[in-house]
Design a protein around this motif. Structure first.
Motif, PDB file in Angstrom:
ATOM      1  N   VAL A 129       0.842  -1.204   0.000  1.00 24.19           N
ATOM      2  CA  VAL A 129       0.000   0.000   0.000  1.00 24.19           C
ATOM      3  C   VAL A 129       0.872   1.247   0.000  1.00 24.19           C
ATOM      4  CG1 VAL A 129      -1.807   1.277   1.203  1.00 24.19           C
ATOM      5  CG2 VAL A 129      -1.795  -1.227   1.276  1.00 24.19           C
ATOM      6  N   LYS A 130       0.543   2.154  -0.892  1.00 24.89           N
ATOM      7  CA  LYS A 130       1.218   3.455  -0.940  1.00 24.89           C
ATOM      8  C   LYS A 130       0.192   4.531  -0.601  1.00 24.89           C
ATOM      9  CE  LYS A 130       4.361   6.580  -2.296  1.00 24.89           C
ATOM     10  NZ  LYS A 130       5.646   6.823  -1.592  1.00 24.89           N
ATOM     11  N   LYS A 131       0.320   5.115   0.594  1.00 28.53           N
ATOM     12  CA  LYS A 131      -0.556   6.216   0.978  1.00 28.53           C
ATOM     13  C   LYS A 131       0.116   7.523   0.560  1.00 28.53           C
ATOM     14  CE  LYS A 131      -2.235   3.675   5.005  1.00 28.53           C
ATOM     15  NZ  LYS A 131      -2.311   3.649   6.480  1.00 28.53           N
ATOM     16  N   PHE A 132      -0.660   8.403  -0.032  1.00 26.47           N
ATOM     17  CA  PHE A 132      -0.045   9.624  -0.544  1.00 26.47           C
ATOM     18  C   PHE A 132      -0.926  10.837  -0.329  1.00 26.47           C
ATOM     19  CE2 PHE A 132      -2.572   7.927  -3.996  1.00 26.47           C
ATOM     20  CZ  PHE A 132      -3.160   9.044  -4.558  1.00 26.47           C
ATOM     21  N   ASP A 133      -0.301  11.979  -0.323  1.00 28.42           N
ATOM     22  CA  ASP A 133      -1.002  13.253  -0.248  1.00 28.42           C
ATOM     23  C   ASP A 133      -1.379  13.681  -1.662  1.00 28.42           C
ATOM     24  OD1 ASP A 133      -0.674  16.537  -0.181  1.00 28.42           O
ATOM     25  OD2 ASP A 133      -1.609  15.698   1.611  1.00 28.42           O
ATOM     26  N   VAL A 134      -2.390  14.521  -1.782  1.00 33.59           N
ATOM     27  CA  VAL A 134      -2.889  14.892  -3.113  1.00 33.59           C
ATOM     28  C   VAL A 134      -1.854  15.627  -3.954  1.00 33.59           C
ATOM     29  CG1 VAL A 134      -5.307  14.971  -2.442  1.00 33.59           C
ATOM     30  CG2 VAL A 134      -3.902  17.014  -2.180  1.00 33.59           C
ATOM     31  N   GLU A 135      -0.833  16.200  -3.322  1.00 35.19           N
ATOM     32  CA  GLU A 135       0.165  16.961  -4.073  1.00 35.19           C
ATOM     33  C   GLU A 135       1.357  16.105  -4.518  1.00 35.19           C
ATOM     34  OE1 GLU A 135       1.164  20.277  -1.629  1.00 35.19           O
ATOM     35  OE2 GLU A 135      -0.821  21.191  -1.813  1.00 35.19           O
ATOM     36  N   ILE A 136       1.262  14.797  -4.385  1.00 28.98           N
ATOM     37  CA  ILE A 136       2.364  13.914  -4.775  1.00 28.98           C
ATOM     38  C   ILE A 136       2.616  13.974  -6.280  1.00 28.98           C
ATOM     39  CG2 ILE A 136       0.940  11.875  -5.205  1.00 28.98           C
ATOM     40  CD1 ILE A 136       3.128  10.212  -3.807  1.00 28.98           C
TER      41      ILE A 136
END
Length: 431
Positions: A129-136
């Motif tokens: 799983v890769k959790k990311f912020d919208v600005e990635i």
């Protein structure tokens, strides 16, 4: 006719528009298609066509727009449920000819699909799983999936980014795009259109603005010459006419420093800052405080009743605050200011009212305190906190909290020491 911007990658926008135009024929849809999510910022800052509402294809463009504009009632996004994950797992199974045991998936940190990845880990041998912020950067997401594929650690990938999905397919990775299902698009757009219609009916409600120069009789007594009073009234009327122009309303002089402006709710809400500015100008011209009460309603009578109640509240507070009472009885205190509070002054909870009566506390006072605590997101508070934010004396705040504690609607949960002389400050919370 309202204009609705539909924002997303081309594939998503086309799906949404196809369904939207089936559901609603009376709205005009303006597509805002992006190749990169960074374009969303420019869309909302400089729309090519002025729009009334924004419908985003997913959480990512919606969150970017929020970062630019802040919370907006006109912003709505189409949410993805766990169905989208399992739908794409089925598609992946068909692609590779068996149920996958090892997959990679990327999800936005703040959305609820995180719970579903935990469930998947119990079903499959390995879920990366890769959790990311919208600005990635989309490149980072692509590398996450592709490197796992090159190492032979996954049998396929699920991604929220259409550009990442396209690139993974180009390099031969069995990949699928996590997008809302047709049913999710249909449900969200239908609810959104109902919201737009509700907004239209609210916009066209009657809005009555009552404006009163406080102690007008005393001002008249100070004016030794009648001409001075007439000049003052001309200046006041000029400011009020300018306000009428902004509100697209009509002015009625009620006499003795009191005026009414008839307009619509939509105009008043859009121009509340203008109302505030003109009221401050009236106060300076008259060298007196000005009370403002605004009432909304489906009929003139309802709006007028609410406006009269609102101006009484404004005069009672005495801080030149704009008070609005809506058609359902909800009060907006200090409208147009950062200290704005929204609360109800009515309740049908008989036991609650009984306890308030025992404590000699009004429903309005309790709801006002409750609204402040909710707005400030306080886990606890002091009587000084209440006094400062509600513009009352600390003694009055102490009395109110003591009475609320006596009827078990508030409780002291501890003390706060300031490392100085004097008693520690008590901390409270509502029950």
């Amino acid at each position: 006719m309202y204009k609705v911007a539909v924002v997303g990658p081309a594939r998503s926008v086309n799906r949404i528009l196809t369904l939207a135009m089936e559901i609603e024929k009376e709205l005009e849809f303006i597509p805002y298609v992006y190749m990169k999510t960074s374009e969303v910022e420019d869309f909302v800052k400089n729309p090519k066509v002025p729009v009334d509402f924004w419908l985003f294809s997913g959480y990512i463009p919606y969150k970017i727009a929020l970062n630019v504009k802040g919370p907006q009632e006109a912003f709505v996004y189409i949410d993805s449920s766990e169905l989208s994950i399992y739908k794409e797992i089925v598609n992946l199974s068909n692609k590779i000819g068996k149920l996958p045991e090892r997959i990679s998936i990327d999800i936005v940190t703040s959305i609820h699909l995180e719970e579903e990845t935990v469930k998947l880990e119990k079903i499959m041998k390995k879920v990366f799983v890769k959790k990311f912020d919208v600005e990635i950067d989309a490149e980072e997401l692509f590398n996450f999936h592709y490197e796992l594929w090159l190492k032979g650690e996954i049998e396929g990938a699920l991604t929220c980014y259409p550009t990442v999905y396209d690139r993974l397919k180009e390099v031969g990775v069995p990949a699928f795009w996590l997008s809302p299902t047709r049913n999710e698009i249909f449900h969200t757009t239908r609810m959104f259109f109902e919201k737009i219609k509700t907004s239209y009916y609210k916009d066209t409600q009657i809005g009555i603005n009552l404006i009163e120069v406080i102690e007008y009789d005393a001002i008249k007594e100070k004016m030794k010459e009648s001409y001075k009073l007439e000049y003052l009234e001309l200046h006041l009327k000029k400011t009020l006419i300018q306000l009428c122009e902004s509100l697209d309303g009509s002015l009625i002089e009620q006499g003795n420093g009191r005026y009414a402006i008839f307009s619509t709710r939509g105009a008043v809400e859009r121009e509340i800052r203008t109302v505030k500015e003109k009221v401050n100008h009236l106060s300076l011209e008259a060298d007196s405080s000005v009370a403002v009460g605004i009432g909304f309603g489906q009929t003139v009578l309802t709006a007028e009743v609410n406006a009269n109640r609102a101006i009484r509240e404004s005069k009672e507070i005495g801080q030149q605050e704009i008070i609005i009472i809506q058609e359902d009885g909800t009060i907006i205190d200090a409208a147009g200011k950062s200290e704005e509070l929204i609360y109800a002054y009515r309740t049908d909870d008989e036991e609650f009212v009984k306890r308030l009566n025992e404590g000699n506390i009004s429903v309005k006072t309790f709801k006002r305190i409750e609204s402040l605590i909710r707005k400030m997101d306080w886990a606890d508070f002091t009587t000084k906190d209440l006094a400062i934010h509600l513009k009352m004396s600390e003694r009055n705040a102490q009395r109110i909290i003591a009475e609320l504690c006596a009827v078990h609607l508030a409780v002291c949960i501890g003390e706060e020491s300031h490392y100085s002389r004097g008693r520690p400050v008590k901390l409270y919370k509502l029950v």
